[in-house]
Design a protein around this motif. Structure first.
Motif, PDB file in Angstrom:
ATOM      1  N   ASP A   1      31.659  33.026  29.641  1.00 55.24           N
ATOM      2  CA  ASP A   1      32.969  32.976  29.003  1.00 55.24           C
ATOM      3  C   ASP A   1      34.000  33.819  29.751  1.00 55.24           C
ATOM      4  O   ASP A   1      35.207  33.553  29.665  1.00 55.24           O
ATOM      5  CB  ASP A   1      32.878  33.425  27.542  1.00 55.24           C
ATOM      6  CG  ASP A   1      32.243  34.802  27.398  1.00 55.24           C
ATOM      7  OD1 ASP A   1      31.314  35.108  28.185  1.00 55.24           O
ATOM      8  OD2 ASP A   1      32.685  35.586  26.545  1.00 55.24           O
ATOM      9  N   ILE A   2      33.540  34.838  30.487  1.00 51.89           N
ATOM     10  CA  ILE A   2      34.499  35.652  31.234  1.00 51.89           C
ATOM     11  C   ILE A   2      34.667  35.118  32.646  1.00 51.89           C
ATOM     12  O   ILE A   2      35.754  35.163  33.228  1.00 51.89           O
ATOM     13  CB  ILE A   2      34.070  37.132  31.242  1.00 51.89           C
ATOM     14  CG1 ILE A   2      34.022  37.645  29.796  1.00 51.89           C
ATOM     15  CG2 ILE A   2      35.031  37.993  32.059  1.00 51.89           C
ATOM     16  CD1 ILE A   2      33.487  39.036  29.655  1.00 51.89           C
ATOM     17  N   GLY A   3      33.623  34.573  33.220  1.00 54.64           N
ATOM     18  CA  GLY A   3      33.736  33.979  34.541  1.00 54.64           C
ATOM     19  C   GLY A   3      32.635  34.459  35.462  1.00 54.64           C
ATOM     20  O   GLY A   3      31.850  35.340  35.098  1.00 54.64           O
ATOM     21  N   LYS A   4      32.619  33.864  36.639  1.00 54.27           N
ATOM     22  CA  LYS A   4      31.550  34.264  37.554  1.00 54.27           C
ATOM     23  C   LYS A   4      32.018  35.266  38.598  1.00 54.27           C
ATOM     24  O   LYS A   4      31.215  35.790  39.358  1.00 54.27           O
ATOM     25  CB  LYS A   4      30.968  33.026  38.238  1.00 54.27           C
ATOM     26  CG  LYS A   4      31.969  32.249  39.086  1.00 54.27           C
ATOM     27  CD  LYS A   4      31.288  31.059  39.739  1.00 54.27           C
ATOM     28  CE  LYS A   4      32.207  30.366  40.732  1.00 54.27           C
ATOM     29  NZ  LYS A   4      31.552  29.249  41.429  1.00 54.27           N
ATOM     30  N   TRP A   5      33.322  35.535  38.643  1.00 60.20           N
ATOM     31  CA  TRP A   5      33.880  36.433  39.654  1.00 60.20           C
ATOM     32  C   TRP A   5      33.265  37.818  39.577  1.00 60.20           C
ATOM     33  O   TRP A   5      32.877  38.289  38.511  1.00 60.20           O
ATOM     34  CB  TRP A   5      35.401  36.544  39.504  1.00 60.20           C
ATOM     35  CG  TRP A   5      35.842  36.926  38.119  1.00 60.20           C
ATOM     36  CD1 TRP A   5      36.020  36.097  37.066  1.00 60.20           C
ATOM     37  CD2 TRP A   5      36.119  38.242  37.652  1.00 60.20           C
ATOM     38  NE1 TRP A   5      36.399  36.792  35.959  1.00 60.20           N
ATOM     39  CE2 TRP A   5      36.481  38.132  36.288  1.00 60.20           C
ATOM     40  CE3 TRP A   5      36.115  39.513  38.223  1.00 60.20           C
ATOM     41  CZ2 TRP A   5      36.815  39.215  35.497  1.00 60.20           C
ATOM     42  CZ3 TRP A   5      36.467  40.594  37.433  1.00 60.20           C
ATOM     43  CH2 TRP A   5      36.810  40.458  36.086  1.00 60.20           C
ATOM     44  N   VAL A   6      33.195  38.467  40.752  1.00 58.93           N
ATOM     45  CA  VAL A   6      32.696  39.838  40.794  1.00 58.93           C
ATOM     46  C   VAL A   6      33.859  40.731  41.208  1.00 58.93           C
ATOM     47  O   VAL A   6      34.440  40.555  42.275  1.00 58.93           O
ATOM     48  CB  VAL A   6      31.527  39.980  41.788  1.00 58.93           C
ATOM     49  CG1 VAL A   6      31.021  41.410  41.793  1.00 58.93           C
ATOM     50  CG2 VAL A   6      30.412  39.025  41.417  1.00 58.93           C
ATOM     51  N   GLY A   7      34.218  41.616  40.357  1.00 59.97           N
ATOM     52  CA  GLY A   7      35.419  42.412  40.576  1.00 59.97           C
ATOM     53  C   GLY A   7      35.182  43.610  41.459  1.00 59.97           C
ATOM     54  O   GLY A   7      36.100  44.093  42.119  1.00 59.97           O
ATOM     55  N   SER A   8      33.956  44.105  41.476  1.00 59.53           N
ATOM     56  CA  SER A   8      33.722  45.330  42.229  1.00 59.53           C
ATOM     57  C   SER A   8      32.255  45.438  42.598  1.00 59.53           C
ATOM     58  O   SER A   8      31.380  45.074  41.830  1.00 59.53           O
ATOM     59  CB  SER A   8      34.130  46.531  41.376  1.00 59.53           C
ATOM     60  OG  SER A   8      33.748  47.718  42.007  1.00 59.53           O
ATOM     61  N   ALA A   9      32.018  45.929  43.814  1.00 55.97           N
ATOM     62  CA  ALA A   9      30.653  46.195  44.242  1.00 55.97           C
ATOM     63  C   ALA A   9      30.678  47.456  45.085  1.00 55.97           C
ATOM     64  O   ALA A   9      31.625  47.679  45.845  1.00 55.97           O
ATOM     65  CB  ALA A   9      30.096  45.030  45.049  1.00 55.97           C
ATOM     66  N   ALA A  10      29.632  48.287  44.935  1.00 54.77           N
ATOM     67  CA  ALA A  10      29.595  49.518  45.720  1.00 54.77           C
ATOM     68  C   ALA A  10      28.165  49.800  46.136  1.00 54.77           C
ATOM     69  O   ALA A  10      27.215  49.398  45.464  1.00 54.77           O
ATOM     70  CB  ALA A  10      30.152  50.683  44.913  1.00 54.77           C
TER      71      ALA A  10
END
Lengths: 691, 325
Positions: free
Chosen positions: B204-213
């Motif tokens: 429902d929010i999406g598949k995008w990844v906003g941040s990775a570290a």
């Protein structure tokens, strides 16, 4: 043996006593007296010191005899016994002598005491006498000072000065030869002169009064002649009436109005004069002015105020006293009444008095182009010295729609005609004090529904500028004088502003009418080329409590962008299962200020700008000029059109199958903040981009 | 119309090398410079009501949004649209923004295309600048001469974030992929797809990844899918963090802790086993930037879609609010 001797001695003594008593039997008192006298005389004659010496000597002898007796007793011989006896006699004789001496001493002591007592009494009486004399002297002194301080009536009389007296008074009165040397005679002479002069002046006064009465009678006669003239003049005027009607001149009416206008209080008169001048100059189609109210009452009020002012003008000590008397009388009256009238009634009367209006009102009607007119009734509060306004709106056509009608109703239309002029509190700084002084504990706004609103523009139209009084705060309580130039400029400005406001309100009303029936008309000239899938299903006005309840509005309220004076509406836009609730706040000076939208979306949960960036982004593009290129201020309808478009874009970019993409866009999302393309570019059929 | 600054959104922040200044960039192309010295150690006598306002607000000539910021000893590096600017720090701290010391243009196919420089990362030992951009590509520039060294293009949608550690580089994108890159060849050697992992995905929010570290053995990433800790070699989601967010935009390691923020009321500090250690309330609707620094002052600055920037000196509670308006 010794006892026997003593007994014998006693016996002897007794015999001597008895012989004495025998002699005293012949003249007992005489003997006694004589003895006493003799002894007293003896006591006088003999010196006390000598007696004292004698006494001591006898005592010494007795001691010696006792010592010898004691010595003889130790011998205890007959010879000694004999000697003892003789010695005993000797001692007894000594004792008799001692007794005598003692008696003499007693007499002397008493005599001394008596003498002292006598002397004391004499001193006392002398002292008393002295006291009496002192008191008398004191009293006499007082009498003397009293006499010295005596004031004669003549000292109170103001006399002409000495030089004037000698210059003016005839010689037979002044008698300089005597008076120059004798102070008393001088005073008498001056008094005589004074009396003579005063008599003369009194005579002159009487004469003048008589002449004044003669003149007054002459004036009265002339006035009665003039009065007799007025019916004639009236007849003449009546005779001209048909002619006036024939020529369509409104001379009479104008005269009437001018006559009533002269009764208006100064601020309202200014307003009337300026507004009617404006109406004359620009035609009565825009503005009409009239005076309403009770003319007789006004006349009475004016007479009363004239009397008051005269009273104030005659600033005599007598009138002051009268006033005081009156006050006291009034107080008494009040005191009497208060027992009868209940407190509430008194408070009510006081309230009525403080909010008393001048019986005449000025009515100004401003008419908009389509016939909608706004009637303003200006009244002057006599005691608070401010102008209050009541108003009615008359519409040319009936308005359909609840929220639309509100726009043209009541307080709403005049609200914040000028920035922050809500008319919610008295502009006069003294009002609060006056209310307090009258014992009214409610604040001024409490009475507004009853008396009308004291807008600042209303005060300024009547030439009252309270800002000026606030400036010099030392005199903040001084009476505010109406300023004519202020009134002139404000009247014109106000009428123009009000016309503009009326016009914009009428337009807004039409817009709202459309919105309420679910229509969103495109802005004039530009047609929105995009197909809108959502629809406006509800438009209604909401109250302030409802507005602040919504979590989406918290930000706008905390920033002070929306307040309870604004017109608030709720629009509900639906598209399939999505429902967007927009709370719209219109400032009272719309369309100068754009409407402010606050959004809540119900779809997959509840979202608003506080928790969802997408709605915050939509609010940003609707509420701010960011992203719109034209500098024009948007109208409500264009804003609504945009809102529908943005809702479509938001829903279509979610990728949900319920909302198939319909708009052309380069990127559905862009940037780390995943912003949706809300900017429309006319390129081909139109493209939406983010920036 | 309201002032647009009321709807300000801050996308990025950075500290000056001395640590005395905080620079924040927003979507209106404005750079705000805050004087942290004055804010954290105020002199009471000189305290004015605007102490929590920026010392300076500069506006970019282009007006494009400022997507990312980075700082080196000498330069403030600003990633905007199509361009990466380098400003001498002195030029930024002055009253007027001077001309940029250098500008790198992102090569684009067409003039219409607008490429956001969404993420900047500087590798100090290599002297290279990594820029994750809106055209789905990861550019590597030499800081020395500004020349483009490499282009890494395997993402199929724009890149949200770039981060590196120990010769490894990780990037997260709108396409839902997290790539692990070999820095020398410019090829990816591994990738994560959080949205295809049922434990982590949130459709429902999406598949995008906003941040990775990157950490030593771990990757932390989140976005539409939940925030999760992945093991670097096995690429398994070891811990899925259960925090009430609607999208993650910030996540990184700090002192055996994971700092994470996004569309939520708080910024979270979590340990590796998934326990919440600290919840910091934030002003922003969505946190887009949370930068921290331990010297000379311990400062954590949290910014996002709000004109307010939250400042924490203890990392435990919000003690000041700065106004970017």
């Amino acid at each position: 043996m010794g006892k026997e001797d003593v007994a014998a001695k006693k016996r002897r003594k007794l015999t001597s006593n008895s012989s004495a008593s025998e002699s005293s039997k012949q003249g007992p008192t005489d003997v006694y007296k004589r003895v006493v006298e003799f002894e007293e005389a003896e006591a006088q004659l003999r010196s006390a010191e000598k007696d004292a010496h004698l006494f001591k000597k006898i005592c010494q002898d007795i001691r010696q005899i006792f010592a010898e007796i004691a010595e003889l007793k130790t011998k205890d011989t007959d010879e000694a016994k004999e000697k003892i006896n003789s010695k005993r006699v000797e001692a007894s004789l000594h004792l008799v002598a001692l007794k005598k001496l003692n008696r003499l001493e007693k007499v002397r002591t008493r005599a001394g005491r008596d003498a002292l007592h006598k002397e004391k009494q004499r001193v006392d009486s002398t002292h008393l006498h002295l006291q009496n004399l002192l008191y008398e002297a004191d009293h006499l002194n007082k009498e003397v000072t009293k006499c010295l301080q005596f004031k004669s009536k003549d000292e109170e009389i103001e006399l002409v000065s000495l030089e004037d007296f000698y210059r003016d008074a005839p010689a037979e009165v002044s008698r300089p030869d005597i008076t120059k040397s004798d102070e008393h005679q001088l005073q008498l002479a001056r008094l005589e002169w004074e009396l003579r002069q005063r008599r003369e002046l009194a005579g002159a006064c009487n004469e003048l009064v008589a002449s004044k009465e003669r003149v007054a009678a002459a004036i009265a006669a002339a006035r009665s002649r003039l009065d007799a003239l007025s019916p004639h003049l009236r007849d003449v005027l009546k005779a001209t009436k048909p002619l006036q009607e024939c020529l369509a001149l409104r001379l009479d009416e104008k005269r009437d109005e001018a006559r009533i206008a002269s009764l208006l209080p100064p601020p309202l008169f200014l307003l009337y004069a300026n507004a009617s001048a404006y109406s004359d100059a620009l035609g009565s189609k825009i503005v009409t002015v009239a005076i309403s109210g009770d003319e007789d009452e006004a006349r009475r009020l004016e007479q009363q105020s004239n009397v008051d002012s005269e009273l104030v003008a005659s600033n005599d000590s007598d009138s002051d006293q009268e006033n005081n008397d009156e006050d006291q009388r009034e107080k008494k009256k009040r005191h009497h009444r208060s027992s009868k009238i209940s407190k509430e009634e008194k408070a009510e009367a006081k309230k009525k008095e403080i909010f008393r209006k001048h019986p005449l009102h000025v009515q100004v009607s401003v008419i908009a182009q389509d016939g909608t007119s706004l009637n303003l009734i200006f009244s002057y509060l006599l005691n608070l010295k401010i102008i209050v306004v009541k108003f009615t709106v008359s519409l040319s056509k009936p308005v359909t729609g609840v929220s639309a009608a509100d726009v043209l109703n009541g307080h709403c239309i005049l609200n914040e005609l000028y920035p922050s002029d809500t008319g919610n509190d008295s502009p006069h700084p003294a009002t609060a004090y006056l209310l307090k002084a009258a014992g009214i504990c409610e604040k001024f706004p409490h009475f507004i529904p009853e008396i009308g609103r004291p807008y600042i523009w209303a005060q300024r139209m009547c030439g009252l500028d309270f800002m000026a009084t606030i400036m010099d705060d030392q005199k903040s309580m001084k009476v505010v004088q109406p300023c004519p130039t202020l009134s002139v400029t404000t009247v014109e400005n106000f009428i123009l502003t009000l016309k503009k406001r009326l016009k914009s309100r009428v337009e807004l009303m039409k817009e709202l009418q459309d919105l309420e029936s679910g229509k969103i008309l495109p802005a004039k000239g530009t047609s929105w080329p995009i197909r809108l899938s959502g629809s406006l299903t509800q438009w209604q006005s909401v109250g302030w409590p409802e507005y602040i309840q919504s979590p989406s509005t918290a930000f706008l309220i905390s920033e002070g962008l929306v307040n309870s004076n604004d017109m608030l509406y709720r629009a509900i836009i639906t598209r399939q299962s999505a429902k967007l609730v927009a709370l719209v706040a219109l400032r009272s000076d719309y369309p100068k200020k754009a409407p402010i939208f606050s959004l809540t979306l119900h779809w997959n949960g509840t979202h608003h700008a506080g928790i969802n960036d997408d709605l915050r982004d939509i609010e940003r593009v609707i509420n701010t000029d960011w992203g719109t290129d034209d500098g024009k201020l948007p109208t409500l309808s264009t804003q609504m059109t945009k809102l529908l478009t943005y809702l479509d874009i938001l829903l279509e970019t979610t990728g949900s199958s319920e909302f198939p993409p319909d708009k052309v866009m380069f990127n559905p999302v862009r940037g780390r903040n995943r912003i949706k393309p809300y900017k429309f570019i006319k390129q081909g059929t139109g493209v939406f981009v983010q920036f | 119309m309201l002032n647009k600054i009321l709807y300000n959104t801050v996308l990025c922040q950075t500290f000056s090398p001395c640590g005395k200044y905080l620079v924040a960039g927003n979507i209106y192309g404005q750079l705000a410079v805050f004087d942290l010295d004055r804010i954290l150690n105020p002199i009471v006598e000189l305290l004015t009501s605007d102490y929590n306002q920026p010392k300076q607000i500069h506006t970019l000539d282009s007006g494009h949004q400022i997507c990312s910021l980075a700082s080196t000893e000498k330069f403030l590096i600003v990633g905007s649209v199509n361009l990466i600017y380098g400003w001498d720090w002195k030029g930024v701290l002055g009253v007027k923004l001077s001309k940029p010391s250098w500008v790198i243009k992102i090569p684009s196919q067409s003039s219409l295309e607008q490429i956001d420089v969404n993420s900047l990362w500087i590798s100090d030992d290599e002297g290279k600048l990594y820029a994750g951009c809106g055209d789905n590509k990861l550019y590597v520039f030499n800081l020395e001469d500004g020349q483009q060294a490499l282009v890494m293009s395997e993402h199929t949608d724009y890149i949200h974030s770039v981060h590196g550690k120990n010769d490894q580089l990780v990037s997260a994108g709108e396409d839902g992929n997290v790539f692990l890159w070999d820095v020398r060849t410019g090829k990816s050697h591994n990738k994560l797809e959080p949205h295809s992992n049922s434990k982590v995905s949130r459709p429902d929010i999406g598949k995008w990844v906003g941040s990775a570290a990157l950490g030593d053995d771990w990757i932390v990433c989140g976005g539409g899918p939940r925030l999760a800790l992945w093991h670097l070699r096995s690429l398994d989601a070891v811990t899925v963090f259960d925090i009430p967010d609607h999208g993650i935009h910030v996540s990184y390691f700090h002192d055996d802790c994971i700092v994470a923020g996004g569309t939520a009321k708080h910024l979270y500090q979590l340990n590796y086993s998934g326990e919440v250690k600290v919840e910091l309330p934030v002003s922003a609707t969505t946190v887009y930037s949370a930068v921290l620094r331990t010297s000379p002052n311990k400062v954590l600055a949290i910014a996002g879609s709000s004109p307010e920037i939250d400042l924490c000196t203890s990392f435990n509670y919000r003690d000041q609010i700065l106004h970017f308006r």
